[in-house]
Write a protein that holds these residues in place. Structure first.
Motif, PDB file in Angstrom:
ATOM      1  N   VAL A  37       6.909   2.520  12.141  1.00 14.19           N
ATOM      2  CA  VAL A  37       6.863   3.396  10.979  1.00 14.19           C
ATOM      3  C   VAL A  37       5.398   3.497  10.543  1.00 14.19           C
ATOM      4  O   VAL A  37       4.695   2.484  10.491  1.00 14.19           O
ATOM      5  N   GLU A  38       4.931   4.719  10.224  1.00 15.08           N
ATOM      6  CA  GLU A  38       3.484   4.934  10.127  1.00 15.08           C
ATOM      7  C   GLU A  38       2.917   5.140   8.731  1.00 15.08           C
ATOM      8  O   GLU A  38       1.706   5.334   8.585  1.00 15.08           O
ATOM      9  N   VAL A  39       3.743   5.101   7.683  1.00 18.50           N
ATOM     10  CA  VAL A  39       3.261   5.279   6.314  1.00 18.50           C
ATOM     11  C   VAL A  39       3.854   4.175   5.450  1.00 18.50           C
ATOM     12  O   VAL A  39       5.015   3.786   5.620  1.00 18.50           O
ATOM     13  N   VAL A  40       3.068   3.665   4.497  1.00 15.76           N
ATOM     14  CA  VAL A  40       3.503   2.597   3.598  1.00 15.76           C
ATOM     15  C   VAL A  40       4.052   3.222   2.315  1.00 15.76           C
ATOM     16  O   VAL A  40       3.385   4.051   1.677  1.00 15.76           O
ATOM     17  N   GLY A  41       5.263   2.837   1.929  1.00 16.81           N
ATOM     18  CA  GLY A  41       5.898   3.373   0.734  1.00 16.81           C
ATOM     19  C   GLY A  41       6.178   2.299  -0.299  1.00 16.81           C
ATOM     20  O   GLY A  41       6.037   1.103  -0.043  1.00 16.81           O
TER      21      GLY A  41
ATOM     22  N   HIS B 277       6.854   6.501  -4.246  1.00 19.56           N
ATOM     23  CA  HIS B 277       7.715   7.064  -5.287  1.00 19.56           C
ATOM     24  C   HIS B 277       7.161   6.534  -6.605  1.00 19.56           C
ATOM     25  O   HIS B 277       7.327   5.355  -6.928  1.00 19.56           O
ATOM     26  N   CYS B 278       6.496   7.385  -7.361  1.00 18.07           N
ATOM     27  CA  CYS B 278       5.706   6.900  -8.486  1.00 18.07           C
ATOM     28  C   CYS B 278       6.177   7.515  -9.802  1.00 18.07           C
ATOM     29  O   CYS B 278       6.147   8.747  -9.955  1.00 18.07           O
ATOM     30  N   ASP B 279       6.623   6.676 -10.707  1.00 15.97           N
ATOM     31  CA  ASP B 279       6.975   7.114 -12.060  1.00 15.97           C
ATOM     32  C   ASP B 279       8.030   8.220 -12.036  1.00 15.97           C
ATOM     33  O   ASP B 279       7.925   9.209 -12.785  1.00 15.97           O
ATOM     34  N   GLU B 280       9.059   8.048 -11.225  1.00 10.10           N
ATOM     35  CA  GLU B 280      10.164   9.012 -11.201  1.00 10.10           C
ATOM     36  C   GLU B 280      11.135   8.652 -12.320  1.00 10.10           C
ATOM     37  O   GLU B 280      12.221   8.122 -12.112  1.00 10.10           O
ATOM     38  N   THR B 281      10.710   8.955 -13.530  1.00  9.91           N
ATOM     39  CA  THR B 281      11.442   8.554 -14.723  1.00  9.91           C
ATOM     40  C   THR B 281      11.050   9.468 -15.872  1.00  9.91           C
ATOM     41  O   THR B 281      10.009  10.126 -15.823  1.00  9.91           O
ATOM     42  N   ASP B 282      11.883   9.496 -16.917  1.00 10.47           N
ATOM     43  CA  ASP B 282      11.551  10.235 -18.135  1.00 10.47           C
ATOM     44  C   ASP B 282      10.710   9.404 -19.096  1.00 10.47           C
ATOM     45  O   ASP B 282      10.297   9.909 -20.149  1.00 10.47           O
ATOM     46  N   ASP B 283      10.466   8.141 -18.769  1.00 12.24           N
ATOM     47  CA  ASP B 283       9.756   7.239 -19.669  1.00 12.24           C
ATOM     48  C   ASP B 283       8.254   7.522 -19.646  1.00 12.24           C
ATOM     49  O   ASP B 283       7.588   7.291 -18.626  1.00 12.24           O
ATOM     50  N   PRO B 284       7.667   8.003 -20.744  1.00 14.29           N
ATOM     51  CA  PRO B 284       6.237   8.323 -20.742  1.00 14.29           C
ATOM     52  C   PRO B 284       5.353   7.091 -20.603  1.00 14.29           C
ATOM     53  O   PRO B 284       4.159   7.216 -20.316  1.00 14.29           O
ATOM     54  N   MET B 285       5.910   5.893 -20.796  1.00 10.55           N
ATOM     55  CA  MET B 285       5.130   4.667 -20.643  1.00 10.55           C
ATOM     56  C   MET B 285       5.130   4.154 -19.204  1.00 10.55           C
ATOM     57  O   MET B 285       4.494   3.136 -18.919  1.00 10.55           O
ATOM     58  N   SER B 286       5.829   4.831 -18.322  1.00  5.47           N
ATOM     59  CA  SER B 286       5.752   4.484 -16.898  1.00  5.47           C
ATOM     60  C   SER B 286       4.470   5.096 -16.349  1.00  5.47           C
ATOM     61  O   SER B 286       4.386   6.301 -16.111  1.00  5.47           O
ATOM     62  N   ARG B 287       3.452   4.255 -16.161  1.00  2.76           N
ATOM     63  CA  ARG B 287       2.113   4.749 -15.865  1.00  2.76           C
ATOM     64  C   ARG B 287       1.550   4.112 -14.596  1.00  2.76           C
ATOM     65  O   ARG B 287       0.368   3.778 -14.514  1.00  2.76           O
ATOM     66  N   HIS B 288       2.404   3.957 -13.598  1.00  2.00           N
ATOM     67  CA  HIS B 288       1.957   3.326 -12.362  1.00  2.00           C
ATOM     68  C   HIS B 288       0.983   4.202 -11.581  1.00  2.00           C
ATOM     69  O   HIS B 288       0.240   3.701 -10.733  1.00  2.00           O
ATOM     70  N   ILE B 289       0.965   5.491 -11.849  1.00  2.00           N
ATOM     71  CA  ILE B 289       0.005   6.351 -11.161  1.00  2.00           C
ATOM     72  C   ILE B 289      -1.422   5.912 -11.486  1.00  2.00           C
ATOM     73  O   ILE B 289      -2.330   6.011 -10.643  1.00  2.00           O
ATOM     74  N   GLU B 290      -1.631   5.387 -12.690  1.00  2.00           N
ATOM     75  CA  GLU B 290      -2.942   4.872 -13.069  1.00  2.00           C
ATOM     76  C   GLU B 290      -3.326   3.689 -12.178  1.00  2.00           C
ATOM     77  O   GLU B 290      -4.444   3.617 -11.651  1.00  2.00           O
TER      78      GLU B 290
END
Length: 427
Positions: free
Chosen positions: A175-179, A212-225
């Motif tokens: 498998v060639e991409v890390v998720g 899969h990053c911040d797939e939520t309605d929670d505005p405090m889910s800030r893992h993209i940062e």
């Protein structure tokens, strides 16, 4: 003997040029008006039709596709019930089941001109049946579809007790991409820690990352940062994608004004999935009801690469779908309110060139020397293609015509009106 194996004559490219395309073997050898008398084993007449590079899907779940209703239907329509339902299905599914359904879906994709797919494959299974199935599928379809696989710990890289070990096993298997899925870890701290380790693994192995990053309605889910920070820390700029990013829909504008430059600095691509995002998000709202699509126009204005993804077709999360990336772009432009002609044209580019760049595809595009893969569409411009989602008159993959469809003209029986109608724009 014919000079070329295949010629596509007189088609219109997305940039408006009218041209012929000559193909020899699996490569394009000329994009120009060919002189009269040039011969080919096969000639496709494309005068008045759009010739596009193939469609590309940067986000899909092939291990679950076409399993809708097994073992039951997602009654609430929520993301979390879909994850729970997939957990039940994993207990009864077999490698042969997943390969057979995957082949059926790839038939659909081929007929729609979708010739490159990045699929996440669940690694939260000690047997790694999904990984085995998707590796087998990748080998079976490699002659006509490029299938790129992501090692995806669906139940959490740390939350699931064996996900870390199994994700590494999946990468060792090819498998060639890390998720990852940081917002599904037990705590925000665990989510950030998972991103640090996943990016380190990718850097050490020279691999791409798709979270899969911040797939939520929670505005405090800030893992993209955190993902942006780890991307820069490990020198992964240009090799990382953040999929979904739906929490950004609910964030306050001040924080987003800080966040977008960080994403751009890290060279992270964004992959919203409009069909699924607007179906799953906002389920806990009454009214006004959030629709959950991330800030597409704002990210593009900040210089962030954004491509549309399909995500699901007939599976525990989504009960519809046809493998048509034009359906995805059509929905996306509506929800993102991208109605200016330049924005609509960009939506077409998002499911072709932009998505190809996100996957790092080599030899993609209609130019001499590139792979001879293209689609002839019953429309003349990219915007009209989005409006019509028209017939794929011909699909060419790696130099071979693999699918044809008739025009969708309707016969009329109305006194004083034409005998048939085609819904193209005038001109």
């Amino acid at each position: 003997m014919a000079e070329f194996d295949l010629i596509v004559k007189g088609g219109t490219l997305p940039d408006g040029r009218v041209t012929d395309i000559a193909i020899r073997g699996d490569r394009i050898v000329a994009v120009e008006t060919l002189p009269e008398g040039v011969t080919a084993g096969t000639v496709i007449e494309a005068s008045g039709d759009l010739i596009s590079p193939p469609f590309v899907d940067p986000h899909f779940h092939m291990d679950a596709t076409l399993s809708y209703g097994l073992p039951r239907v997602n009654a609430s329509g929520t993301l979390l019930e879909g994850i729970a339902l997939w957990g039940e299905l994993k207990q009864i599914v077999t490698v042969d089941d997943m390969v057979a359904r995957g082949l059926d879906y790839c038939d659909w994709a081929a007929s729609m001109g979708l010739l490159a797919i990045r699929s996440h494959v669940d690694t939260c299974d000690d047997r790694l049946l999904g990984v085995q199935a998707m590796l087998e599928l990748r080998e079976k379809v490699k002659g006509y579809i490029d299938l790129q696989l992501v090692a995806f710990p669906q139940d959490g890289f740390y939350r699931d007790p064996t996900a870390r070990v199994n994700t590494l096993r999946a990468l060792d298997m090819g498998v060639e991409v890390v998720g990852g899925i940081p917002h599904f870890e037990r705590t925000m701290a665990d989510g950030a820690a998972s991103l640090a380790e996943l990016c380190r693994i990718a850097a050490e192995r020279g691999l791409r990352v798709d979270i899969h990053c911040d797939e939520t309605d929670d505005p405090m889910s800030r893992h993209i940062e955190a993902l942006a920070d780890e991307t820069i820390r490990h020198g992964l700029q240009g090799r990382v994608a953040g999929s979904h990013l739906t929490s950004m829909h609910s964030m306050d504008n001040y924080y987003v004004s800080k966040l977008l430059p960080l994403i751009a600095e890290a060279g992270i691509s964004a992959i919203p999935n409009p069909l699924i995002n607007i179906m799953l998000q906002g389920r806990h709202d009454s009214f006004p009801k959030r629709r959950g699509l991330t800030r597409v126009r704002e990210m593009q204005a900040a210089g962030i690469r954004v491509g549309w993804g399909q995500d699901c077709v007939l599976d525990p999360w989504y009960s519809l779908g046809t493998a048509d990336m034009l359906d995805v772009a059509f929905m996306g432009l509506h929800v993102a309110q991208m109605s200016h002609p330049a924005e609509m044209a960009r939506c077409f580019e998002m499911v072709t060139e932009t998505n190809a760049a996100i996957l790092g595809l080599e030899g993609y595009g209609i130019a001499p020397g590139n792979m001879a893969s293209l689609v002839v569409l019953d429309a003349k411009t990219p915007v009209d293609v989005l409006r019509l989602r028209p017939a794929r008159l011909a699909v060419v993959s790696k130099g071979r015509v693999i699918a044809r469809s008739p025009r969708a003209d309707a016969a009329l029986s109305i006194p004083g009106r034409p005998a048939s109608v085609r819904r193209r724009a005038p001109g």
